[in-house]
Design a protein around this motif. Structure first.
Motif, PDB file in Angstrom:
ATOM      1  N   ILE A  46      -9.883  36.060   7.522  1.00 37.69           N
ATOM      2  CA  ILE A  46      -9.696  37.707   7.635  1.00 37.69           C
ATOM      3  C   ILE A  46      -8.919  37.574   9.146  1.00 37.69           C
ATOM      4  O   ILE A  46      -9.407  37.196   9.996  1.00 37.69           O
ATOM      5  N   THR A  47      -8.002  38.686   9.117  1.00 40.69           N
ATOM      6  CA  THR A  47      -7.174  38.703  10.180  1.00 40.69           C
ATOM      7  C   THR A  47      -7.536  40.485  10.619  1.00 40.69           C
ATOM      8  O   THR A  47      -7.371  41.224   9.544  1.00 40.69           O
ATOM      9  N   VAL A  48      -7.732  40.751  11.809  1.00 40.95           N
ATOM     10  CA  VAL A  48      -7.793  42.108  12.046  1.00 40.95           C
ATOM     11  C   VAL A  48      -6.550  42.819  11.687  1.00 40.95           C
ATOM     12  O   VAL A  48      -5.505  42.373  12.222  1.00 40.95           O
ATOM     13  N   SER A  49      -6.588  44.196  11.208  1.00 41.36           N
ATOM     14  CA  SER A  49      -5.354  44.976  10.488  1.00 41.36           C
ATOM     15  C   SER A  49      -4.649  45.169  12.054  1.00 41.36           C
ATOM     16  O   SER A  49      -5.006  45.459  13.056  1.00 41.36           O
ATOM     17  N   GLU A  50      -3.147  45.012  11.861  1.00 41.37           N
ATOM     18  CA  GLU A  50      -2.121  45.232  12.903  1.00 41.37           C
ATOM     19  C   GLU A  50      -2.350  46.825  13.445  1.00 41.37           C
ATOM     20  O   GLU A  50      -1.939  46.967  14.452  1.00 41.37           O
ATOM     21  N   ASP A  51      -2.975  47.600  12.372  1.00 35.99           N
ATOM     22  CA  ASP A  51      -2.788  48.998  13.363  1.00 35.99           C
ATOM     23  C   ASP A  51      -4.581  49.378  13.836  1.00 35.99           C
ATOM     24  O   ASP A  51      -4.706  50.514  14.030  1.00 35.99           O
ATOM     25  N   ALA A  52      -4.925  48.303  13.919  1.00 35.69           N
ATOM     26  CA  ALA A  52      -6.572  48.543  14.457  1.00 35.69           C
ATOM     27  C   ALA A  52      -6.422  48.985  16.086  1.00 35.69           C
ATOM     28  O   ALA A  52      -5.622  48.816  16.576  1.00 35.69           O
ATOM     29  N   ASP A  53      -7.568  49.653  16.211  1.00 34.87           N
ATOM     30  CA  ASP A  53      -7.570  50.198  17.803  1.00 34.87           C
ATOM     31  C   ASP A  53      -7.638  49.111  18.822  1.00 34.87           C
ATOM     32  O   ASP A  53      -7.017  49.255  19.831  1.00 34.87           O
ATOM     33  N   PHE A  54      -8.189  48.003  18.506  1.00 33.55           N
ATOM     34  CA  PHE A  54      -8.062  46.727  19.492  1.00 33.55           C
ATOM     35  C   PHE A  54      -8.383  45.597  18.749  1.00 33.55           C
ATOM     36  O   PHE A  54      -8.619  45.314  17.509  1.00 33.55           O
ATOM     37  N   LEU A  55      -7.795  44.338  19.322  1.00 35.68           N
ATOM     38  CA  LEU A  55      -7.847  43.088  18.829  1.00 35.68           C
ATOM     39  C   LEU A  55      -6.792  43.099  17.497  1.00 35.68           C
ATOM     40  O   LEU A  55      -7.112  42.028  16.663  1.00 35.68           O
ATOM     41  N   ALA A  56      -5.826  43.788  17.317  1.00 35.64           N
ATOM     42  CA  ALA A  56      -4.929  43.868  16.276  1.00 35.64           C
ATOM     43  C   ALA A  56      -4.365  42.337  16.067  1.00 35.64           C
ATOM     44  O   ALA A  56      -4.081  41.730  17.070  1.00 35.64           O
ATOM     45  N   GLY A  57      -4.448  41.798  14.766  1.00 37.15           N
ATOM     46  CA  GLY A  57      -4.003  40.675  14.715  1.00 37.15           C
ATOM     47  C   GLY A  57      -4.787  39.297  14.840  1.00 37.15           C
ATOM     48  O   GLY A  57      -4.387  38.317  14.664  1.00 37.15           O
ATOM     49  N   ASP A  58      -5.773  39.546  15.476  1.00 40.01           N
ATOM     50  CA  ASP A  58      -6.782  38.496  15.946  1.00 40.01           C
ATOM     51  C   ASP A  58      -7.407  38.112  14.592  1.00 40.01           C
ATOM     52  O   ASP A  58      -7.763  38.850  13.571  1.00 40.01           O
ATOM     53  N   THR A  59      -7.797  36.861  14.750  1.00 33.29           N
ATOM     54  CA  THR A  59      -8.641  36.232  13.543  1.00 33.29           C
ATOM     55  C   THR A  59     -10.174  36.759  13.493  1.00 33.29           C
ATOM     56  O   THR A  59     -10.648  36.683  14.631  1.00 33.29           O
ATOM     57  N   VAL A  60     -10.901  37.351  12.332  1.00 33.97           N
ATOM     58  CA  VAL A  60     -12.060  37.845  12.596  1.00 33.97           C
ATOM     59  C   VAL A  60     -13.338  36.728  12.569  1.00 33.97           C
ATOM     60  O   VAL A  60     -13.300  35.628  11.440  1.00 33.97           O
ATOM     61  N   ASP A  61     -13.598  36.088  13.855  1.00 36.35           N
ATOM     62  CA  ASP A  61     -14.556  35.059  14.101  1.00 36.35           C
ATOM     63  C   ASP A  61     -15.264  35.350  15.338  1.00 36.35           C
ATOM     64  O   ASP A  61     -16.113  34.312  15.706  1.00 36.35           O
ATOM     65  N   GLY A  62     -15.669  36.506  15.403  1.00 37.04           N
ATOM     66  CA  GLY A  62     -16.630  37.083  16.658  1.00 37.04           C
ATOM     67  C   GLY A  62     -17.235  38.282  16.566  1.00 37.04           C
ATOM     68  O   GLY A  62     -16.384  38.913  15.555  1.00 37.04           O
ATOM     69  N   PRO A  63     -17.868  38.842  17.189  1.00 32.96           N
ATOM     70  CA  PRO A  63     -18.446  40.079  17.186  1.00 32.96           C
ATOM     71  C   PRO A  63     -17.776  41.292  17.261  1.00 32.96           C
ATOM     72  O   PRO A  63     -17.462  42.138  16.664  1.00 32.96           O
TER      73      PRO A  63
END
Length: 160
Positions: A46-63
Motif C-alpha cells: 500500500i502506498t499513501v495516496s499522493e493527495d494525502a495531507d502528510f506522508l504522500a507517496g510513502d509505503t504504508v509500513d508504520g503507524p
C-alpha cells in the motif's frame, strides 16, 4: 544482621529479578508485535495516496503512514458519496458499497495503528519494569553491605 533483614533482602532481590525478567519479556513481545505488524502492512504494498495531507507517496509500513492512508481513504469516500457516510446513505444507493469498503479499509488501518500503540506501551512498561527490578535488586543488596561495613546501629531511646 537479623534473619528478618536477610529474608527482606532476599525477597527484594527476588522480586527485582522477576521485574527484570518481566521487563525483558515485555520489551521482546512489544518489539515482535511491532515488527510483525510492520511486515504485514508492508506485504500489502500500500502506498499513501499522493493527495494525502502528510506522508504522500510513502509505503504504508508504520503507524503514521497507516494513519495518513486511513485519513485520505475517508476523504475520498466522503467525496465520492457527496459527504455522506455509510449509515447516511439509502440502502439501495450504489455508493453504499463504496462507503462500506472505505469503512472496512479504514478500520483495518486503524487496527494496525492501535497495535503499534499497544506495542509501544508494552515496550515502555517493559523498560519501567526492568528499571524498577534493577532498583529493587540494588536496594535488597544495600542494607547487608552497610551492616557489614559499619556494624550494628546503636539503639536510640526516648525519655518520657
Amino acid at each position: 544482621m537479623t534473619s528478618t533483614a536477610r529474608t527482606g533482602n532476599r525477597t527484594a532481590r527476588l522480586v527485582g529479578l522477576i521485574g527484570i525478567v518481566a521487563g525483558v519479556v515485555m520489551i521482546l513481545a512489544g518489539a515482535t508485535t511491532w515488527v510483525t505488524v510492520s511486515s504485514q502492512l508492508d506485504a500489502q504494498n500500500i502506498t499513501v495516496s499522493e493527495d494525502a495531507d502528510f506522508l504522500a507517496g510513502d509505503t504504508v509500513d508504520g503507524p503514521f503512514s497507516a494513519y495518513a492512508q486511513a485519513q485520505i481513504i475517508d476523504h475520498h469516500a466522503l467525496e465520492a458519496t457527496g459527504g455522506k457516510t455509510y449509515a447516511e446513505l439509502d440502502r439501495e444507493d450504489p455508493l453504499r458499497d463504496t462507503a462500506m469498503n472505505a469503512s472496512f479499509l479504514r478500520a483495518s488501518l486503524f487496527t494496525s495503528v492501535v497495535a503499534y500503540g499497544v506495542s509501544a506501551l508494552v515496550i515502555g512498561l517493559g523498560v519501567l519494569f526492568g528499571l524498577f527490578g534493577w532498583a529493587l535488586r540494588g536496594l535488597g543488596a544495600e542494607p547487608a553491605a552497610a551492616v557489614a561495613t559499619t556494624g550494628p546501629r546503636p539503639t536510640v531511646t526516648q525519655g518520657v
